[in-house]
Design a protein around this motif. Structure first.
Motif, PDB file in Angstrom:
ATOM      1  N   GLU A  62      81.537  25.286  52.722  1.00  0.00           N
ATOM      2  CA  GLU A  62      82.563  25.212  51.688  1.00  0.00           C
ATOM      3  C   GLU A  62      82.705  23.776  51.176  1.00  0.00           C
ATOM      4  O   GLU A  62      82.368  22.803  51.860  1.00  0.00           O
ATOM      5  CB  GLU A  62      83.914  25.665  52.273  1.00  0.00           C
ATOM      6  N   ASP A  63      83.217  23.679  49.949  1.00  0.00           N
ATOM      7  CA  ASP A  63      83.590  22.379  49.367  1.00  0.00           C
ATOM      8  C   ASP A  63      82.430  21.393  49.336  1.00  0.00           C
ATOM      9  O   ASP A  63      82.613  20.191  49.576  1.00  0.00           O
ATOM     10  CB  ASP A  63      84.779  21.765  50.131  1.00  0.00           C
ATOM     11  N   GLN A  64      81.226  21.896  49.129  1.00  0.00           N
ATOM     12  CA  GLN A  64      80.061  21.009  48.978  1.00  0.00           C
ATOM     13  C   GLN A  64      79.661  20.987  47.497  1.00  0.00           C
ATOM     14  O   GLN A  64      79.105  21.935  46.975  1.00  0.00           O
ATOM     15  CB  GLN A  64      78.888  21.518  49.829  1.00  0.00           C
ATOM     16  N   ASP A  65      80.002  19.921  46.813  1.00  0.00           N
ATOM     17  CA  ASP A  65      79.703  19.800  45.390  1.00  0.00           C
ATOM     18  C   ASP A  65      78.213  19.542  45.197  1.00  0.00           C
ATOM     19  O   ASP A  65      77.659  18.588  45.740  1.00  0.00           O
ATOM     20  CB  ASP A  65      80.519  18.668  44.761  1.00  0.00           C
ATOM     21  N   GLU A  66      77.584  20.415  44.418  1.00  0.00           N
ATOM     22  CA  GLU A  66      76.153  20.284  44.161  1.00  0.00           C
ATOM     23  C   GLU A  66      75.893  19.018  43.359  1.00  0.00           C
ATOM     24  O   GLU A  66      76.562  18.720  42.374  1.00  0.00           O
ATOM     25  CB  GLU A  66      75.667  21.512  43.386  1.00  0.00           C
ATOM     26  N   ASP A  67      74.874  18.240  43.813  1.00  0.00           N
ATOM     27  CA  ASP A  67      74.590  16.946  43.190  1.00  0.00           C
ATOM     28  C   ASP A  67      73.083  16.756  43.099  1.00  0.00           C
ATOM     29  O   ASP A  67      72.340  17.141  44.011  1.00  0.00           O
ATOM     30  CB  ASP A  67      75.218  15.828  44.039  1.00  0.00           C
ATOM     31  N   PHE A  68      72.621  16.154  42.006  1.00  0.00           N
ATOM     32  CA  PHE A  68      71.200  15.876  41.813  1.00  0.00           C
ATOM     33  C   PHE A  68      70.944  14.388  42.017  1.00  0.00           C
ATOM     34  O   PHE A  68      71.545  13.543  41.359  1.00  0.00           O
ATOM     35  CB  PHE A  68      70.761  16.283  40.406  1.00  0.00           C
ATOM     36  N   CYS A  69      70.036  14.092  42.954  1.00  0.00           N
ATOM     37  CA  CYS A  69      69.705  12.694  43.238  1.00  0.00           C
ATOM     38  C   CYS A  69      68.219  12.417  42.997  1.00  0.00           C
ATOM     39  O   CYS A  69      67.672  11.421  43.469  1.00  0.00           O
ATOM     40  CB  CYS A  69      70.084  12.343  44.671  1.00  0.00           C
ATOM     41  N   GLY A  70      67.564  13.330  42.264  1.00  0.00           N
ATOM     42  CA  GLY A  70      66.120  13.260  42.110  1.00  0.00           C
ATOM     43  C   GLY A  70      65.589  12.136  41.250  1.00  0.00           C
ATOM     44  O   GLY A  70      64.375  11.887  41.256  1.00  0.00           O
ATOM     45  N   TYR A  71      66.448  11.446  40.499  1.00  0.00           N
ATOM     46  CA  TYR A  71      65.962  10.292  39.737  1.00  0.00           C
ATOM     47  C   TYR A  71      65.630   9.123  40.667  1.00  0.00           C
ATOM     48  O   TYR A  71      64.791   8.287  40.344  1.00  0.00           O
ATOM     49  CB  TYR A  71      67.009   9.834  38.725  1.00  0.00           C
ATOM     50  N   ASP A  72      66.300   9.090  41.823  1.00  0.00           N
ATOM     51  CA  ASP A  72      66.141   7.960  42.745  1.00  0.00           C
ATOM     52  C   ASP A  72      65.395   8.325  44.020  1.00  0.00           C
ATOM     53  O   ASP A  72      64.857   7.451  44.695  1.00  0.00           O
ATOM     54  CB  ASP A  72      67.525   7.408  43.126  1.00  0.00           C
ATOM     55  N   LYS A  73      65.362   9.630  44.356  1.00  0.00           N
ATOM     56  CA  LYS A  73      64.761  10.044  45.627  1.00  0.00           C
ATOM     57  C   LYS A  73      63.876  11.272  45.425  1.00  0.00           C
ATOM     58  O   LYS A  73      64.114  12.073  44.539  1.00  0.00           O
ATOM     59  CB  LYS A  73      65.848  10.401  46.652  1.00  0.00           C
ATOM     60  N   ILE A  74      62.878  11.388  46.287  1.00  0.00           N
ATOM     61  CA  ILE A  74      62.120  12.645  46.343  1.00  0.00           C
ATOM     62  C   ILE A  74      62.257  13.276  47.735  1.00  0.00           C
ATOM     63  O   ILE A  74      61.712  14.338  47.996  1.00  0.00           O
ATOM     64  CB  ILE A  74      60.635  12.437  46.001  1.00  0.00           C
ATOM     65  N   LYS A 133      67.536  26.038  36.737  1.00  0.00           N
ATOM     66  CA  LYS A 133      68.931  25.669  36.540  1.00  0.00           C
ATOM     67  C   LYS A 133      69.704  26.880  36.032  1.00  0.00           C
ATOM     68  O   LYS A 133      69.237  27.604  35.154  1.00  0.00           O
ATOM     69  CB  LYS A 133      69.035  24.519  35.544  1.00  0.00           C
ATOM     70  N   GLU A 134      70.881  27.079  36.608  1.00  0.00           N
ATOM     71  CA  GLU A 134      71.752  28.176  36.176  1.00  0.00           C
ATOM     72  C   GLU A 134      73.192  27.724  36.335  1.00  0.00           C
ATOM     73  O   GLU A 134      73.616  27.341  37.434  1.00  0.00           O
ATOM     74  CB  GLU A 134      71.500  29.425  37.015  1.00  0.00           C
ATOM     75  N   ASN A 135      73.920  27.751  35.232  1.00  0.00           N
ATOM     76  CA  ASN A 135      75.318  27.309  35.251  1.00  0.00           C
ATOM     77  C   ASN A 135      75.463  25.920  35.887  1.00  0.00           C
ATOM     78  O   ASN A 135      76.338  25.672  36.718  1.00  0.00           O
ATOM     79  CB  ASN A 135      76.194  28.317  36.007  1.00  0.00           C
ATOM     80  N   LYS A 136      74.558  25.024  35.490  1.00  0.00           N
ATOM     81  CA  LYS A 136      74.538  23.624  35.940  1.00  0.00           C
ATOM     82  C   LYS A 136      74.175  23.463  37.409  1.00  0.00           C
ATOM     83  O   LYS A 136      74.253  22.354  37.952  1.00  0.00           O
ATOM     84  CB  LYS A 136      75.891  22.952  35.665  1.00  0.00           C
ATOM     85  N   LEU A 137      73.769  24.551  38.075  1.00  0.00           N
ATOM     86  CA  LEU A 137      73.347  24.474  39.472  1.00  0.00           C
ATOM     87  C   LEU A 137      71.830  24.382  39.553  1.00  0.00           C
ATOM     88  O   LEU A 137      71.113  25.037  38.794  1.00  0.00           O
ATOM     89  CB  LEU A 137      73.801  25.711  40.244  1.00  0.00           C
ATOM     90  N   HIS A 138      71.333  23.565  40.491  1.00  0.00           N
ATOM     91  CA  HIS A 138      69.903  23.522  40.799  1.00  0.00           C
ATOM     92  C   HIS A 138      69.624  24.602  41.835  1.00  0.00           C
ATOM     93  O   HIS A 138      70.106  24.540  42.964  1.00  0.00           O
ATOM     94  CB  HIS A 138      69.515  22.151  41.365  1.00  0.00           C
ATOM     95  N   ILE A 139      68.839  25.611  41.419  1.00  0.00           N
ATOM     96  CA  ILE A 139      68.571  26.752  42.294  1.00  0.00           C
ATOM     97  C   ILE A 139      67.134  26.671  42.780  1.00  0.00           C
ATOM     98  O   ILE A 139      66.194  26.628  41.980  1.00  0.00           O
ATOM     99  CB  ILE A 139      68.819  28.077  41.556  1.00  0.00           C
ATOM    100  N   HIS A 140      66.956  26.670  44.091  1.00  0.00           N
ATOM    101  CA  HIS A 140      65.651  26.533  44.725  1.00  0.00           C
ATOM    102  C   HIS A 140      65.148  27.919  45.125  1.00  0.00           C
ATOM    103  O   HIS A 140      65.842  28.653  45.834  1.00  0.00           O
ATOM    104  CB  HIS A 140      65.749  25.628  45.958  1.00  0.00           C
ATOM    105  N   ILE A 141      63.960  28.283  44.650  1.00  0.00           N
ATOM    106  CA  ILE A 141      63.389  29.604  44.915  1.00  0.00           C
ATOM    107  C   ILE A 141      62.499  29.529  46.151  1.00  0.00           C
ATOM    108  O   ILE A 141      61.573  28.711  46.219  1.00  0.00           O
ATOM    109  CB  ILE A 141      62.560  30.095  43.714  1.00  0.00           C
TER     110      ILE A 141
END
Length: 480
Positions: A62-74, A133-141
């Protein structure tokens, strides 16, 4: 105008016929080819989405805000915030995972999604097949769900693939500017695709690019690569400020109040973009255009490759040139040697054609000496050895100029293959109801082939040469 019309239709429900009417009243026109292309792409997406069924989200943390850090990390330490099952076409089950923080880029703006893997603290490794991407979420298949979804994971992007994608994306920006320099400022991006193998760029332009223009664009991009220009990135920039800086917007991305600006030399390339890029243009290595074509009225498409793919392409082409040169005994001027060979080949073709004409004339003379008078028509039939399939057609049409109400039924062997040619005077087609196409199709069964044509002339080819006699017999049975 076609893409704008589609956006009005797709997003706001504005009828295309009304858009077309308003455009014409204002001296404009709608590019219907581009509109139909966008409509077809939307239909394809809808069909693909309809084939998927997703379950409800299962919350892990719970309460884990999805965040994208891929510009700086792989590679990044993260946890699964939620997941759900997805049933795709054929009943296959996959899973969609959302991480609390992810380095995986989700497909958008023409750039494909990242792949890689999730490595659990317990050592379990799960492959990430795609990121969307769906509703601003990064979805991993993924194909399988980790046994322990609550543990810590290392999210690892496929570094080699990401680098190739980034090289192609940065090269797209450099090429966009080079196209505007070479062709004019009317050039605007109309679509793009960036993956690890190549880049595809659609843009507005009124005509086919010349070889000189393509060479100019290619040289300009490679010049910027060689200049080793460092990336300057401006994140969370107010869009008004970005526009004032001179940044241009790219097709396929939607912009909010704050944007990201990618710059490779402020005097050359500065664009709004959410994709991944190289840190320095030198990382691209090499840029090579492989094709230029038309997509729709006023829209051209360039496909190009970079890095290892470009170097392999050139190496392969050089190998072909070396092989061609060796076949011609390594002449000093390969182009001149090839041209000489082509000229000689053309001269030989002309001699062969002249020889065939003589042969056809001789055969025609023999056939005209054996014309059979029938009830209201003249019949010529024969089994022949001919130099080519075209010779059979020449025979039929030359004889019809000399014999009225002609039916010419010829079976032949040319270049080791059996064939059939049937000509029926058009007067006979009308009066007797004969149809050359249908009769030839029936007879072609005897030579294990097929054919067709028009009611007055038809041909067939096959693979059973011994069946020629039976084929001729089948044809003649219609004219007893």
């Amino acid at each position: 105008m076609g893409t704008v019309a589609f956006e009005l239709y797709d997003t706001f429900g504005f009828p295309i016929d009304l858009t077309d009417l308003i455009a014409r009243e204002n001296g404009l026109s709608v590019d219907m080819d581009a509109f139909q292309a966008c409509l077809q792409e939307q239909k394809d997406r809808s069909r693909a989405d309809a084939a998927k069924q997703t379950g409800d989200w299962m919350v892990v943390h719970e309460d884990q805000d999805e965040d994208f850090c891929g510009y700086d990390k792989i590679s990044h330490q993260t946890v699964i915030s939620r997941y759900r099952t997805m049933t795709i076409k054929g009943g296959k089950q996959q899973f969609q995972i959302v991480l609390s923080s992810t380095p995986f880029y989700a497909e958008s703006g023409g750039q494909v999604g990242d792949t890689g893997y999730l490595l659990g603290a317990d050592g379990e490794k799960v492959a990430v097949l795609d990121t969307v991407k769906e509703n601003k979420l990064h979805i991993h298949i993924v194909n399988q769900l980790p046994k322990n979804t609550e543990q810590m994971f290392t999210a690892q992007v496929d570094a080699t693939r990401r680098q190739l994608i980034s090289s192609n994306h940065s090269a797209t920006h450099l090429m966009h500017s080079a196209l505007r320099e070479a062709l004019g400022t009317h050039v605007a991006q109309k679509g793009s695709l960036v993956n690890s193998e190549y880049l595809r760029f659609d843009f507005s332009h009124f005509g086919k690019m010349t070889d000189e223009e393509l060479a100019q664009v290619e040289a300009r991009v490679n010049e910027k690569i060689k200049a080793a220009i460092g990336l300057k990135e401006y994140r969370n920039t107010p869009i008004a400020e970005a526009t004032k800086m001179g940044a241009t917007a790219l097709f396929g991305e939607k912009y909010g109040d704050f944007v990201r600006v990618i710059e490779f030399d402020p005097q050359y390339s500065m664009e709004l973009c959410g994709g991944t890029h190289v840190a320095n243009t030198a990382e691209i290595g090499l840029f090579k255009i492989v094709s230029e074509s038309s997509v729709a009225a006023g829209v051209r498409r360039v496909e190009a490759i970079t890095s290892e793919a470009a170097m392999k392409y050139i190496a392969d082409r050089l190998q072909v040139l070396d092989s061609a040169s060796a076949l011609l005994q390594n002449p000093k001027d390969l182009a001149a040697a090839i041209q000489k060979l082509m000229d000689e080949n053309q001269a030989l073709k002309q001699k062969i054609e002249a020889f065939e004409l003589h042969q056809v004339a001789d055969v025609k003379k023999q056939l005209l000496g054996n014309v059979m008078a029938k009830d209201g028509y003249a019949l010529v039939s024969a089994k022949l050895q001919l130099p080519s399939a075209d010779a059979a057609k020449q025979l039929c049409f030359q004889m019809k100029n000399e014999v009225e109400n002609l039916v010419s039924a010829i079976v032949y062997e040319a270049d080791g293959k059996p064939g059939i040619a049937l000509y029926i005077d058009e007067n006979l087609v009308a009066s007797k109801g004969w149809n050359a196409a249908q009769l030839v199709r029936d007879a072609a069964k005897e030579i294990q082939g097929g054919g067709g044509g028009q009611p007055f002339f038809a041909t067939a080819g096959g693979k059973n040469t011994p069946g020629l006699d039976a084929a001729l017999k089948a044809l003649l049975a219609n004219f007893a």
